[in-house]
Design a protein around this motif. Structure first.
Motif, short mmCIF file in Angstrom:
data_model
loop_
_atom_site.label_atom_id
_atom_site.label_comp_id
_atom_site.label_asym_id
_atom_site.label_seq_id
_atom_site.Cartn_x
_atom_site.Cartn_y
_atom_site.Cartn_z
N ALA A 1 0.82 -1.21 0.00
CA ALA A 1 0.00 0.00 0.00
C ALA A 1 0.85 1.27 0.00
CB ALA A 1 -0.93 0.00 1.20
N ASP A 2 1.99 1.25 0.72
CA ASP A 2 2.79 2.46 0.87
C ASP A 2 4.16 2.41 0.22
OD1 ASP A 2 0.82 3.78 2.40
OD2 ASP A 2 1.46 2.66 4.18
N LEU B 1 11.76 -7.80 -16.58
CA LEU B 1 10.29 -7.74 -16.59
C LEU B 1 9.79 -7.85 -18.02
CD1 LEU B 1 9.55 -4.83 -14.10
CD2 LEU B 1 9.25 -7.27 -13.72
N PRO B 2 8.73 -8.62 -18.25
CA PRO B 2 8.13 -8.59 -19.58
C PRO B 2 7.77 -7.16 -19.95
CG PRO B 2 7.19 -10.36 -18.27
CD PRO B 2 8.05 -9.53 -17.34
N ALA B 3 7.88 -6.80 -21.21
CA ALA B 3 7.71 -5.40 -21.64
C ALA B 3 6.37 -4.83 -21.19
CB ALA B 3 7.85 -5.31 -23.16
N GLU B 4 5.29 -5.61 -21.27
CA GLU B 4 3.97 -5.12 -20.87
C GLU B 4 3.93 -4.83 -19.36
OE1 GLU B 4 4.14 -8.59 -22.02
OE2 GLU B 4 4.47 -7.69 -23.97
N GLU B 5 4.56 -5.71 -18.58
CA GLU B 5 4.60 -5.52 -17.13
C GLU B 5 5.47 -4.31 -16.77
OE1 GLU B 5 4.08 -6.05 -12.96
OE2 GLU B 5 2.88 -6.38 -14.75
N ALA B 6 6.57 -4.11 -17.50
CA ALA B 6 7.42 -2.95 -17.26
C ALA B 6 6.66 -1.66 -17.51
CB ALA B 6 8.67 -3.02 -18.13
N THR B 7 5.86 -1.64 -18.57
CA THR B 7 5.05 -0.45 -18.88
C THR B 7 4.00 -0.23 -17.80
OG1 THR B 7 5.38 -0.81 -21.24
CG2 THR B 7 3.52 0.57 -20.60
N ARG B 8 3.31 -1.30 -17.40
CA ARG B 8 2.30 -1.19 -16.35
C ARG B 8 2.90 -0.70 -15.04
NH1 ARG B 8 0.63 -2.89 -11.79
NH2 ARG B 8 2.32 -4.40 -11.57
N LEU B 9 4.03 -1.30 -14.66
CA LEU B 9 4.67 -0.92 -13.41
C LEU B 9 5.17 0.52 -13.46
CD1 LEU B 9 5.40 -2.01 -10.62
CD2 LEU B 9 7.59 -2.74 -11.56
N ARG B 10 5.75 0.93 -14.57
CA ARG B 10 6.21 2.32 -14.72
C ARG B 10 5.05 3.29 -14.54
NH1 ARG B 10 7.00 3.79 -20.49
NH2 ARG B 10 4.77 3.87 -20.23
N ASN B 11 3.93 3.03 -15.22
CA ASN B 11 2.77 3.92 -15.13
C ASN B 11 2.20 3.95 -13.72
OD1 ASN B 11 3.09 4.46 -17.84
ND2 ASN B 11 1.50 3.01 -18.48
N ARG B 12 2.11 2.78 -13.09
CA ARG B 12 1.56 2.72 -11.73
C ARG B 12 2.47 3.44 -10.74
NH1 ARG B 12 -1.44 1.19 -7.74
NH2 ARG B 12 -0.81 -0.28 -6.12
N LEU B 13 3.77 3.20 -10.82
CA LEU B 13 4.70 3.83 -9.88
C LEU B 13 4.75 5.34 -10.09
CD1 LEU B 13 7.60 1.23 -9.90
CD2 LEU B 13 5.85 1.59 -8.14
N THR B 14 4.69 5.77 -11.33
CA THR B 14 4.68 7.21 -11.60
C THR B 14 3.43 7.85 -11.00
OG1 THR B 14 5.93 6.87 -13.63
CG2 THR B 14 4.75 8.94 -13.43
N GLU B 15 2.30 7.20 -11.20
CA GLU B 15 1.03 7.71 -10.66
C GLU B 15 1.07 7.76 -9.13
OE1 GLU B 15 -3.18 5.60 -10.19
OE2 GLU B 15 -2.65 5.98 -12.28
N LEU B 16 1.52 6.67 -8.51
CA LEU B 16 1.60 6.63 -7.05
C LEU B 16 2.63 7.62 -6.51
CD1 LEU B 16 1.38 2.78 -6.44
CD2 LEU B 16 -0.27 4.50 -5.68
N GLY B 17 3.75 7.75 -7.20
CA GLY B 17 4.77 8.70 -6.77
C GLY B 17 4.27 10.13 -6.81
N ARG C 1 1.54 10.53 -3.94
CA ARG C 1 2.09 10.45 -2.58
C ARG C 1 3.11 11.54 -2.30
NH1 ARG C 1 0.99 5.06 -0.70
NH2 ARG C 1 -1.03 4.69 -1.64
N GLY C 2 3.78 12.00 -3.34
CA GLY C 2 4.83 12.99 -3.15
C GLY C 2 4.33 14.41 -3.24
N ALA C 3 3.05 14.61 -3.48
CA ALA C 3 2.51 15.95 -3.67
C ALA C 3 2.67 16.82 -2.43
CB ALA C 3 1.03 15.87 -4.05
N GLY C 4 2.68 16.22 -1.24
CA GLY C 4 2.79 17.01 -0.02
C GLY C 4 4.20 17.34 0.39
N LEU C 5 5.20 16.84 -0.33
CA LEU C 5 6.60 17.08 0.05
C LEU C 5 7.07 18.45 -0.37
CD1 LEU C 5 8.19 13.62 -0.78
CD2 LEU C 5 7.54 14.52 1.44
#
Length: 163
Positions: A83-84, A140-156, A159-163
Protein backbone atom coordinates in the motif's frame (compact mmCIF):
# COMPACT_ATOMS: atom_id res chain seq x y z
CA UNK A 1 15.20 -16.45 8.48
CA UNK A 2 13.04 -16.56 5.32
CA UNK A 3 10.43 -14.40 7.09
CA UNK A 4 13.00 -11.62 7.15
CA UNK A 5 12.69 -11.37 3.36
CA UNK A 6 8.96 -12.10 3.02
CA UNK A 7 6.68 -9.30 1.80
CA UNK A 8 4.27 -7.96 4.43
CA UNK A 9 1.30 -8.45 2.12
CA UNK A 10 0.88 -10.76 -0.87
CA UNK A 11 3.58 -12.71 -2.62
CA UNK A 12 6.68 -11.91 -4.63
CA UNK A 13 6.17 -11.23 -8.30
CA UNK A 14 9.04 -12.90 -10.14
CA UNK A 15 10.88 -11.68 -13.21
CA UNK A 16 10.80 -13.45 -16.56
CA UNK A 17 12.95 -16.56 -17.15
CA UNK A 18 14.04 -14.81 -20.36
CA UNK A 19 16.37 -12.72 -18.16
CA UNK A 20 18.47 -15.87 -17.58
CA UNK A 21 18.48 -16.56 -21.33
CA UNK A 22 19.71 -13.04 -22.17
CA UNK A 23 22.41 -13.19 -19.50
CA UNK A 24 23.48 -16.65 -20.67
CA UNK A 25 23.88 -15.38 -24.21
CA UNK A 26 26.02 -12.46 -23.03
CA UNK A 27 28.15 -14.55 -20.67
CA UNK A 28 28.57 -17.38 -23.19
CA UNK A 29 29.70 -14.91 -25.83
CA UNK A 30 32.33 -13.45 -23.50
CA UNK A 31 33.47 -16.93 -22.46
CA UNK A 32 33.71 -18.01 -26.10
CA UNK A 33 35.99 -15.05 -26.86
CA UNK A 34 38.29 -15.97 -23.95
CA UNK A 35 38.39 -19.64 -25.05
CA UNK A 36 39.12 -18.56 -28.63
CA UNK A 37 42.00 -16.34 -27.47
CA UNK A 38 43.46 -19.27 -25.54
CA UNK A 39 43.14 -21.64 -28.50
CA UNK A 40 44.66 -19.11 -30.90
CA UNK A 41 47.58 -18.58 -28.51
CA UNK A 42 48.23 -22.33 -28.42
CA UNK A 43 47.94 -22.73 -32.21
CA UNK A 44 49.85 -19.62 -33.27
CA UNK A 45 52.49 -19.64 -30.53
CA UNK A 46 52.89 -23.32 -29.54
CA UNK A 47 55.86 -22.44 -27.31
CA UNK A 48 53.44 -20.42 -25.16
CA UNK A 49 51.01 -23.32 -24.63
CA UNK A 50 51.43 -22.78 -20.89
CA UNK A 51 49.66 -19.40 -21.27
CA UNK A 52 47.06 -20.32 -23.88
CA UNK A 53 45.86 -23.51 -22.21
CA UNK A 54 44.97 -21.91 -18.84
CA UNK A 55 43.30 -19.00 -20.66
CA UNK A 56 41.10 -21.45 -22.60
CA UNK A 57 40.32 -23.48 -19.46
CA UNK A 58 39.47 -20.34 -17.48
CA UNK A 59 37.18 -19.19 -20.31
CA UNK A 60 35.43 -22.55 -20.38
CA UNK A 61 35.07 -22.67 -16.58
CA UNK A 62 33.77 -19.10 -16.56
CA UNK A 63 31.19 -19.99 -19.18
CA UNK A 64 29.95 -22.98 -17.18
CA UNK A 65 29.83 -20.95 -13.97
CA UNK A 66 28.03 -18.07 -15.75
CA UNK A 67 25.43 -20.45 -17.19
CA UNK A 68 24.58 -21.74 -13.71
CA UNK A 69 24.73 -18.28 -12.11
CA UNK A 70 22.32 -16.75 -14.64
CA UNK A 71 19.51 -19.15 -13.74
CA UNK A 72 19.98 -18.86 -9.99
CA UNK A 73 20.24 -15.07 -10.17
CA UNK A 74 17.09 -14.75 -12.28
CA UNK A 75 15.10 -16.84 -9.81
CA UNK A 76 16.26 -14.66 -6.89
CA UNK A 77 14.69 -11.43 -8.21
CA UNK A 78 11.25 -10.40 -7.00
CA UNK A 79 9.10 -7.38 -6.23
CA UNK A 80 5.91 -6.73 -4.30
CA UNK A 81 3.61 -3.73 -4.42
CA UNK A 82 2.39 -2.80 -0.94
CA UNK A 83 0.00 0.00 0.00
CA UNK A 84 2.79 2.46 0.87
CA UNK A 85 5.94 1.12 -0.74
CA UNK A 86 7.49 -1.14 -3.32
CA UNK A 87 9.64 -4.02 -2.09
CA UNK A 88 12.44 -5.37 -4.27
CA UNK A 89 14.49 -8.44 -3.35
CA UNK A 90 17.42 -10.17 -4.98
CA UNK A 91 20.42 -12.31 -4.25
CA UNK A 92 21.22 -15.96 -3.74
CA UNK A 93 24.16 -15.98 -1.37
CA UNK A 94 23.78 -12.41 -0.13
CA UNK A 95 20.07 -11.55 -0.11
CA UNK A 96 18.94 -7.95 -0.23
CA UNK A 97 15.54 -6.39 0.37
CA UNK A 98 14.88 -2.75 -0.47
CA UNK A 99 11.66 -0.94 0.50
CA UNK A 100 11.00 2.19 -1.53
CA UNK A 101 8.17 4.44 -0.28
CA UNK A 102 6.08 5.66 -3.21
CA UNK A 103 6.28 9.24 -1.94
CA UNK A 104 10.11 9.19 -2.10
CA UNK A 105 10.35 8.21 -5.75
CA UNK A 106 11.68 10.96 -7.95
CA UNK A 107 11.41 9.24 -11.31
CA UNK A 108 11.11 5.83 -12.93
CA UNK A 109 13.25 4.64 -15.86
CA UNK A 110 12.50 1.83 -18.26
CA UNK A 111 15.48 0.52 -20.21
CA UNK A 112 15.91 -2.28 -22.75
CA UNK A 113 18.97 -3.01 -24.85
CA UNK A 114 18.81 -4.71 -28.25
CA UNK A 115 19.00 -8.24 -26.82
CA UNK A 116 16.43 -7.39 -24.14
CA UNK A 117 14.05 -6.06 -26.80
CA UNK A 118 14.57 -9.19 -28.91
CA UNK A 119 13.47 -11.27 -25.93
CA UNK A 120 10.66 -8.89 -24.90
CA UNK A 121 12.06 -7.84 -21.51
CA UNK A 122 13.03 -4.55 -19.89
CA UNK A 123 14.57 -3.14 -16.71
CA UNK A 124 12.60 -0.76 -14.50
CA UNK A 125 14.77 1.54 -12.37
CA UNK A 126 13.35 3.52 -9.47
CA UNK A 127 15.25 6.65 -8.47
CA UNK A 128 15.04 8.39 -5.12
CA UNK A 129 17.07 11.20 -3.57
CA UNK A 130 19.23 8.57 -1.87
CA UNK A 131 21.36 6.29 -4.02
CA UNK A 132 21.00 3.60 -1.33
CA UNK A 133 17.27 3.19 -1.96
CA UNK A 134 17.37 3.26 -5.75
CA UNK A 135 16.41 -0.12 -7.16
CA UNK A 136 16.44 -2.00 -10.45
CA UNK A 137 14.02 -4.71 -11.46
CA UNK A 138 15.55 -6.42 -14.51
CA UNK A 139 13.87 -8.98 -16.73
CA UNK A 140 10.29 -7.74 -16.59
CA UNK A 141 8.13 -8.59 -19.58
CA UNK A 142 7.71 -5.40 -21.64
CA UNK A 143 3.97 -5.12 -20.87
CA UNK A 144 4.60 -5.52 -17.13
CA UNK A 145 7.42 -2.95 -17.26
CA UNK A 146 5.05 -0.45 -18.88
CA UNK A 147 2.30 -1.19 -16.35
CA UNK A 148 4.67 -0.92 -13.41
CA UNK A 149 6.21 2.32 -14.72
CA UNK A 150 2.77 3.92 -15.13
CA UNK A 151 1.56 2.72 -11.73
CA UNK A 152 4.70 3.83 -9.88
CA UNK A 153 4.68 7.21 -11.60
CA UNK A 154 1.03 7.71 -10.66
CA UNK A 155 1.60 6.63 -7.05
CA UNK A 156 4.77 8.70 -6.77
CA UNK A 157 2.98 11.83 -7.96
CA UNK A 158 0.00 11.34 -5.65
CA UNK A 159 2.09 10.45 -2.58
CA UNK A 160 4.83 12.99 -3.15
CA UNK A 161 2.51 15.95 -3.67
CA UNK A 162 2.79 17.01 -0.02
CA UNK A 163 6.60 17.08 0.05
Amino acid sequence: MDNLFAPAVGEWQRVSPRLATVRRILLSSAAAVVVLVGVVLVLVLPDLWWIGTPVAVIGLAGGVWGWTWAGRNQRSWGYAENADDLLVTRGVMFKRLVAIPYGRMQFVDVEAGPLDRAYGIATVTLHTASSETAADIPGLPAEEATRLRNRLTELGESRGAGL
